[in-house]
Design a protein around this motif. Sequence first.
Motif, short mmCIF file in Angstrom:
data_model
loop_
_atom_site.label_atom_id
_atom_site.label_comp_id
_atom_site.label_asym_id
_atom_site.label_seq_id
_atom_site.Cartn_x
_atom_site.Cartn_y
_atom_site.Cartn_z
N GLU A 93 0.82 -1.21 0.00
CA GLU A 93 0.00 0.00 0.00
C GLU A 93 0.85 1.26 0.00
OE1 GLU A 93 -3.26 0.14 -0.48
OE2 GLU A 93 -3.24 -2.03 -0.67
N ARG A 145 1.82 1.85 -3.57
CA ARG A 145 0.74 2.13 -4.51
C ARG A 145 0.44 3.61 -4.55
NH1 ARG A 145 -5.08 2.18 -3.97
NH2 ARG A 145 -4.99 1.46 -1.80
N ASP A 179 -5.11 7.70 -2.16
CA ASP A 179 -5.79 7.51 -3.44
C ASP A 179 -7.10 8.30 -3.43
OD1 ASP A 179 -7.20 6.53 -5.66
OD2 ASP A 179 -6.30 4.54 -5.48
N MET A 184 1.18 -5.28 -9.16
CA MET A 184 1.56 -3.91 -8.89
C MET A 184 2.81 -3.52 -9.70
SD MET A 184 2.90 -2.20 -5.35
CE MET A 184 4.43 -3.08 -5.56
N ASN A 241 -4.25 2.17 -9.71
CA ASN A 241 -4.23 2.14 -8.26
C ASN A 241 -5.07 1.03 -7.66
OD1 ASN A 241 -2.44 4.20 -7.81
ND2 ASN A 241 -4.00 5.80 -7.84
#
Length: 552
Positions: A89, A92, A131, A188, A233
């Motif tokens: 995370e 990201r 995000d 990812m 994302n």
Amino acid sequence: MAPSRPRVPGSAALAVALLLALAAPPVAVAGPGDEAIETRPAPSEGSSKSGTFLDDWFSSSKPAIERFERPTDGYGALVAQRAMSLTLERSRGYGLLAEPVSEEQMNAVLRRIMVANGFGDLAAKVYLHADRTFSAVTTPDGGIYVNIGMATNLRFEDELAFLLAHELSHFLLRHHESDWFVKSQHGMLASIETLKEVSGELQRLGAGRAGGEMDERLQKANQVGAVLFDLSNVVIHPAWGREQEDTADRLGIDMMVAAGYNPYYAEDVLLEIGRYEEALRAAAAEGGGDLGLKSLEAFGVTPSNDAEASLFSEISKGVAKAVGEIGSDHYPADERIETVLKYIEKFHPNPPEDAPRPLSWTEQPSHPLSEVNQKYILSEQAMSAFKAGEENRALKLIREAVSGVTKSHAFPRLVFFEIRREQKQLDNALLNLKYASEGAEVPLAVYEWRLDVEQERGRWQSVLDLIDEAERVVGPSPSLLPHRILALRELGERSKAAELRRTCKFDFPVLEKSCDAAAEGKRPKGPPIDRGERRGKSNAGLLPAAAKRKPR
């Protein structure tokens, strides 16, 4: 009873379809209708075939929570892997968002739900993510990551309760694949590598234009680049199938009711999810139309070289594929709402009569999360203004965006860094990286840009030291391998560089091209930049402002 609702088509498979089309990673990322997805059977439910299980559930006289049984092996082994999901995370997009006031309020709601249902001993936890898309995700270890774009579009605690109870249910039912961490890391890496190619090419096309001005072609390319950034994302997270979503909805409804919340607010959340999915679908379709879904000539571009032609062709094909797959496999939001309402009316027809409690950040403009959200909106506007050639306006907006609570937030600082870098003001650009590195949460993107600068200056020992720091703060990310290989090569430690190159080839094949280039002395591309150009977004994101929606 809930108000009448529009029939809004959804697009749960859109993000995965688009990134797969662009990056083509050798990893099975399944959409909602893809029966090839391999999931763990849910506790107490076995591995019933689609349809049979739902028929059995509807005929049952017991709600989901009474049918649920904890797995005999518990959740301890999964929770122990929390550090791995945190690294994912933080890698990201713009990473996690450190806003302790809102995070504590969200975790208080989660704890209330867990305690009311006998799960108070579990280590599930809510984290905020920077995000700006309207979504939330759960990792196999019980981490629940709520995007700021979703948190700021919820109105009431009952809505938040449904969201958290639903995500918690995915964890309790162990819906994730057993090899989720490996596949998610691969997905990812694939999406990031693709976005680096796109972002780098867009920057090259825009080079030399005074004040950041763009011709029509580059504006269109930037628009699609923004869509790609948003879609990337969510590529590392699974697209749940119908049965998985239905079981998580039902168990979530039962748990929020046990905690004293009104289950009918689930409909409001699902309506907003449907609107977001439709807005995302429309943005991708519009961007694809601008670029030409079938030929480059459709948008009047004659590529100057083979590489440019390949870039636009792949973007065009990827958008076309994503839009083309919307019509059949997705789980429409209106169907999901109907299923949820039938379940509520059967098992929970008499909800609490208490007035809903508004979330504090929706009522108080001075709330830290409200202020962060407004500063992020200003950052988007600043990048858009700069790309449109409005340099003075862009600087005014971004200076306001990095004041106060967001002084060290990665998103506005990286936008300011990008603006200063394109202005050729390197010292001022680096100052923004310095501030971003002082934040409570530092995403991988900040370290990658710092590495890019140190490599440009030829400070190879500093590169290695910075990689070590990134692995301590963010976690061990394979994305750092090309940087380490290049630094070792330049420092004369070629045997170590060759060993890492082999690791890259066999363990992370999607990075093989970047690792090979680093071993030959070529600098890795910088992280993808969010270009800030979007269609169909209000000033609060892809959704109407929360304050405009009527309470029950």
